[in-house]
Structure formats: C-alpha cells, structure tokens
Design a protein around this motif. Structure first.
Motif, PDB file in Angstrom:
ATOM      1  N   GLU A  68       0.824  -1.208   0.000  1.00  0.00           N
ATOM      2  CA  GLU A  68       0.000   0.000   0.000  1.00  0.00           C
ATOM      3  C   GLU A  68       0.858   1.259   0.000  1.00  0.00           C
ATOM      4  O   GLU A  68       1.863   1.356   0.716  1.00  0.00           O
ATOM      5  N   CYS A  69       0.444   2.240  -0.815  1.00  0.00           N
ATOM      6  CA  CYS A  69       1.081   3.561  -0.824  1.00  0.00           C
ATOM      7  C   CYS A  69       0.791   4.234   0.517  1.00  0.00           C
ATOM      8  O   CYS A  69      -0.363   4.287   0.939  1.00  0.00           O
ATOM      9  N   ASN A  70       1.816   4.770   1.160  1.00  0.00           N
ATOM     10  CA  ASN A  70       1.573   5.381   2.466  1.00  0.00           C
ATOM     11  C   ASN A  70       1.091   6.829   2.344  1.00  0.00           C
ATOM     12  O   ASN A  70       0.907   7.523   3.320  1.00  0.00           O
ATOM     13  N   GLY A  71       0.875   7.261   1.085  1.00  0.00           N
ATOM     14  CA  GLY A  71       0.345   8.605   0.907  1.00  0.00           C
ATOM     15  C   GLY A  71      -1.125   8.591   0.523  1.00  0.00           C
ATOM     16  O   GLY A  71      -1.962   9.187   1.186  1.00  0.00           O
ATOM     17  N   CYS A  72      -1.444   7.857  -0.559  1.00  0.00           N
ATOM     18  CA  CYS A  72      -2.809   7.963  -1.097  1.00  0.00           C
ATOM     19  C   CYS A  72      -3.600   6.667  -0.944  1.00  0.00           C
ATOM     20  O   CYS A  72      -4.728   6.587  -1.400  1.00  0.00           O
ATOM     21  N   SER A  73      -3.013   5.649  -0.348  1.00  0.00           N
ATOM     22  CA  SER A  73      -3.651   4.360  -0.085  1.00  0.00           C
ATOM     23  C   SER A  73      -3.943   3.528  -1.342  1.00  0.00           C
ATOM     24  O   SER A  73      -4.750   2.604  -1.302  1.00  0.00           O
ATOM     25  N   TYR A  74      -3.283   3.841  -2.437  1.00  0.00           N
ATOM     26  CA  TYR A  74      -3.311   2.930  -3.596  1.00  0.00           C
ATOM     27  C   TYR A  74      -2.687   1.600  -3.181  1.00  0.00           C
ATOM     28  O   TYR A  74      -1.708   1.586  -2.431  1.00  0.00           O
ATOM     29  N   VAL A  75      -3.249   0.494  -3.663  1.00  0.00           N
ATOM     30  CA  VAL A  75      -2.700  -0.813  -3.315  1.00  0.00           C
ATOM     31  C   VAL A  75      -2.177  -1.509  -4.565  1.00  0.00           C
ATOM     32  O   VAL A  75      -2.903  -1.635  -5.557  1.00  0.00           O
ATOM     33  N   CYS A  97       7.160   4.584  -9.179  1.00  0.00           N
ATOM     34  CA  CYS A  97       6.447   5.353  -8.165  1.00  0.00           C
ATOM     35  C   CYS A  97       4.959   5.056  -8.240  1.00  0.00           C
ATOM     36  O   CYS A  97       4.482   4.432  -9.187  1.00  0.00           O
ATOM     37  N   CYS A  98       4.244   5.508  -7.229  1.00  0.00           N
ATOM     38  CA  CYS A  98       2.817   5.217  -7.112  1.00  0.00           C
ATOM     39  C   CYS A  98       2.091   5.693  -8.371  1.00  0.00           C
ATOM     40  O   CYS A  98       2.194   6.854  -8.742  1.00  0.00           O
ATOM     41  N   PRO A  99       1.345   4.799  -9.047  1.00  0.00           N
ATOM     42  CA  PRO A  99       0.689   5.206 -10.288  1.00  0.00           C
ATOM     43  C   PRO A  99      -0.480   6.162 -10.055  1.00  0.00           C
ATOM     44  O   PRO A  99      -0.912   6.827 -10.991  1.00  0.00           O
ATOM     45  N   ASP A 100      -0.952   6.259  -8.835  1.00  0.00           N
ATOM     46  CA  ASP A 100      -2.075   7.162  -8.567  1.00  0.00           C
ATOM     47  C   ASP A 100      -1.601   8.556  -8.167  1.00  0.00           C
ATOM     48  O   ASP A 100      -2.006   9.544  -8.758  1.00  0.00           O
ATOM     49  N   CYS A 101      -0.754   8.648  -7.149  1.00  0.00           N
ATOM     50  CA  CYS A 101      -0.384   9.982  -6.661  1.00  0.00           C
ATOM     51  C   CYS A 101       0.947  10.449  -7.236  1.00  0.00           C
ATOM     52  O   CYS A 101       1.204  11.657  -7.272  1.00  0.00           O
ATOM     53  N   ALA A 102       1.799   9.551  -7.669  1.00  0.00           N
ATOM     54  CA  ALA A 102       3.104   9.892  -8.236  1.00  0.00           C
ATOM     55  C   ALA A 102       3.977  10.684  -7.266  1.00  0.00           C
ATOM     56  O   ALA A 102       4.956  11.290  -7.654  1.00  0.00           O
TER      57      ALA A 102
HETATM   58 ZN   LIG Z   1       0.101   7.064  -3.887  1.00  0.00          ZN
END
Ligand SMILES: [Zn+2]
Lengths: 58, 395
Positions: free
Chosen positions: A5-12, A38-43
């Motif tokens: 899980e992304c610790n910023g935006c909770s993308y899994v 990097c996180c594909p949602d929040c980058a």
């Molecule tokens: Zn994220």
C-alpha cells in the motif's frame, strides 16, 4: 502473492493483479518493479514508501 | 489569522463557507458569451475584450479588495466534504459552458460579419476559457474515477493540449521542482524563455511516457491505446467537425484560441514553482515534494475561480485530494497576489524579477545556491547574490 500500500494515497499494488495498464502483468512481484517505480495514482510516493499489507483473508 | 485547523465542534457542525461560491467556476467561463451579448446589443466593439479585461484587470483588483481566506476544513470533516457530489457538479458544469463558448465563438467569428479586431477579441476570450478548461481538466484528471478522467480529456481538447493528461500526472508530479522538470520554472528564467522549454519539453515527455508504458505491454507507441493519440484525436474530431460545418476558414480561429489557451496554462505553470527546488538526498534521490516546493496564494476570488489551484503545496503533497479539501499551509511560500495578478506580472519579466527573485532568496535564507537557477544566467545570479564560491559544494 502480496499486496503493498502507498503510504500517501492508499493505492494498493496487488501482485496477483499486477498493473496491466502500466504494463505490469498479473503476477508481477513488487520486488520486480523498477527501482524508480512510483505510485501510479499519486506519483508522490516511491517504491520504498510502500508498506506490505498483512495477509488478506482467503 | 493563524487558523491552521480549528478542530472545534463535530464534523457535522462544520460548514464550508465557500460552498455556494464554487459555482463562480461555472459562471465566469460564460464571460465571452456575456461580452458577445453586450457587444452585439450595444454595437460597441470594446465589449469583445471584456473577458481579458476581467481576467487581467478586474480579478487582481478583486483579489486585493476581498483579500485572503486561510480557513482549512477540520480533518474530521474532510471525508464528508470529499464525498459531497455537489463539488463534483461544480466542475462538470464547466464543460458545457466551455463548449458553448467555443462553438458559439467559432460560429460568430465565421458568420457574424465582424471586423477583424472584434474577431481577435473574441478569439482571445474563447482561448482564455479553453485555458481555464485545462485547470478544470487538471482537477478532474487527478481522480481515480473513470468518468472524471474521461471528462478531463474532453475539457483539454479545445486547447489542443490532450497530452497534458499524461505529462502532468506522471511527468510533472514526479519531477516537480527539479531541474529535470520542463514545467518548473527557474530563477532568472523569463516567461518567454520558459514557454518554449515547457511546451516542447512537456510534449516530448508525454510521448516518451506513453512509449515506455506501451512497450512494457509489448505494443508499439503507434497504437490507438496511446493516451496522447487518443486525446489529440479528440481535438482533430472537434476542429474537423467545426470545419465541416463552418468551412476551413474557422481553422485559424480555432488554432489561435488554442494557442492562447495553452499559453495561459504555461504562464500559470511558470508561477507555481519559480526558483524552488528539491534537494538531493545522499541516496541520489530527490527529497519528497514538500509544502516549501510550490508557490501558494490564499486570495479568495482567484481561488474560487481556479478550484483552489493556488493551494498548490497541498495539491503536490496530496494530488488525490479534491479541491474543496485542499489546505493552506503556514510554511508554504506565498505569492504577493493571486494567479490573475501574477500572470500579468509574469508577462513583464523585469517586473517579475524585481518582485519574485527577492522572495526566492528570502525563502532560501539568502543562500541562492539552494535555488533552481536557470543555467544560462547561473554565473550572473551567483555573482549578484554574493555566492561566488566556484563549484565547491556542487557535485
Ligand atoms: Zn500514492
């Protein structure tokens, strides 16, 4: 298969599903993602920022 | 006022004082329609220029008169605030207004029998709305929901900037406030030097991002799944349909208004990170984007028109946060005026430099070497701000 899980935006990132849209087929291990992934949602958050989730219920 | 988060009362008791006012974001894109109505009914050609006069003249004045709003929603109220679909409506409704302006404007330009100067005013006005559309698309394109992501691309089509959808989220947000980001302006770089660097750099970056993504899928970049090609096709279909209806004579009008539109985006890009830079950590990675890496403004009027885009630090720290929940941060660097006033300043480079360079310097406590300096003027800037150490610490 684990989930991270992304610790910023909770993308899994779910290894069993991969991220087909971005070219990572189902079954792609988190460890096999590129180092600069990097996180594909929040980058904003990067690979080392992801936290492995506890085993999901079967 | 130093209201950070006044966590008093229950979440249900908290009311967003700006809730109704967010509809301004739907009303002001209708300015070209209002100006056309005024010009046609009075016969006064000056009215065709109402939209740029409001944006560049009236809004900065209103920002000054109305002042700032630093209120943040308490964290406990954020979930309800984000789920309130009214706020989504306020972004969706922008789109029909935008398209009526574009289509009506194109029709008037071709069939209105207007003098060239009036058509120019109309084209600039429609272009500014197309540029504002990039801001709406920006809010929509950051979301997880498919509907919003599709609407983002429809909103980008009139400004011919479909690749923004790719480059902004996956390029700009990753490299923001680093020398590698084409859309982060540098200390000593004028808007006129920034414009071609950002326009070209964003285009090539968007192409590259899709090429890499599709190659990972085992596909060629020349594939209809290429998000850039899809988005550009929307512009082609839109402009092509208007050309079939009104004749090819409409194309110069459409292309010119698109140029005005994406140039409005680029001047806003120019102000958002001027001179700010993330430092490199020992690992070689850049430090994570923090509030100190974006310029902010709490000016109420322009914030209402731009869906809180000026609370830019929170946006970069939390890109998934919906506009109504974006926060003011005390430690974030503040612009002297809202974006409307600052884009006028940005178009006059000596004025921009005299207002902003000292703010960049103050932000870095006088240590200019910590700023993102435009390479061609690096020596000059180091000399000017008394940092003459010849490449000692720089690696
Ligand atoms: Zn994220």
């Amino acid at each position: 298969m684990d989930r991270y899980e992304c610790n910023g935006c909770s993308y899994v990132y779910d290894e069993s599903k991969g991220d087909i849209h971005n070219g990572y087929p189902a079954g792609t291990r988190f460890s096999a993602l590129p180092a600069d992934w990097c996180c594909p949602d929040c980058a904003v958050r990067e690979k080392p920022d992801f936290l492995k989730l506890a085993e999901a219920a079967a | 006022m130093t209201t950070q988060t006044l966590a008093t009362g229950t979440p249900a008791a908290w009311k967003d004082g700006k809730r109704g006012l967010w509809m301004m974001g739907v009303l002001w894109p209708a300015l070209p329609l209002i100006s056309a109505a005024l010009a046609l009914s009075t016969g006064m050609g000056l009215f065709w220029w109402l939209t740029p006069v409001v944006i560049y003249g009236v809004l900065p004045l209103l920002d000054r008169l109305v002042g700032e709003d630093r209120v943040n929603a308490p964290e406990s109220a954020v979930a309800a605030l984000e789920n309130d679909r009214y706020y989504r409506m306020a972004t969706f409704l922008f789109i029909p207004v935008q398209y009526i302006c574009l289509i009506g404007g194109a029709w008037l330009a071709v069939s209105g029998g207007l003098p060239a100067l009036d058509i120019l005013g109309l084209a600039v006005s429609v272009g500014l709305v197309s540029g504002a559309g990039i801001n709406t698309a920006h809010e929509l394109g950051h979301k997880r929901e498919n509907l919003e992501r599709w609407l983002a691309r429809i909103t980008l089509a009139p400004a011919m900037y479909g690749h923004f959808y790719v480059e902004h989220n996956r390029g700009h947000h990753v490299r923001v406030a680093t020398p590698e980001d084409p859309a982060s302006s540098r200390l000593g770089e004028s808007f006129y030097a920034f414009w071609p660097r950002s326009v070209w750099g964003s285009l090539t970056s968007a192409w590259h991002l899709e090429k890499v993504r599709l190659e990972r899928q085992g596909k060629s970049v020349w594939n209809w799944r290429n998000d850039n090609l899809q988005s550009w096709a929307m512009t082609l279909v839109l402009f092509g349909a208007l050309a079939l209806w009104l004749g090819p004579i409409v194309l110069p009008f459409l292309i010119f208004q698109g140029f005005i539109g994406f140039s409005l985006l680029e001047v806003v890009n120019y102000l958002e990170h001027y001179g700010l830079v993330r430092q490199k950590e020992a690992s070689g990675r850049y430090e994570r984007c923090k509030p100190e890496h974006s310029w902010n403004s709490n000016h109420t009027v322009t914030n209402l028109m731009l869906y809180h885009l000026q609370r830019h630090s929170d946006h970069h720290a939390n890109p998934m946060r919906r506009y109504q929940a974006l926060r003011h941060f005390e430690q974030a660097p503040q612009l002297p005026s809202g974006y409307a006033g600052m884009i006028v300043v940005a178009m006059i480079p000596p004025l921009w430099r005299s207002l902003m360079d000292k703010r960049v310097l103050a932000h870095y406590q006088g240590d200019v070497t910590r700023a993102n300096i435009h390479p061609p003027v690096r020596e000059k800037i180091l000399a000017k701000y008394g940092a003459m150490q010849p490449q000692t610490v720089e690696a």
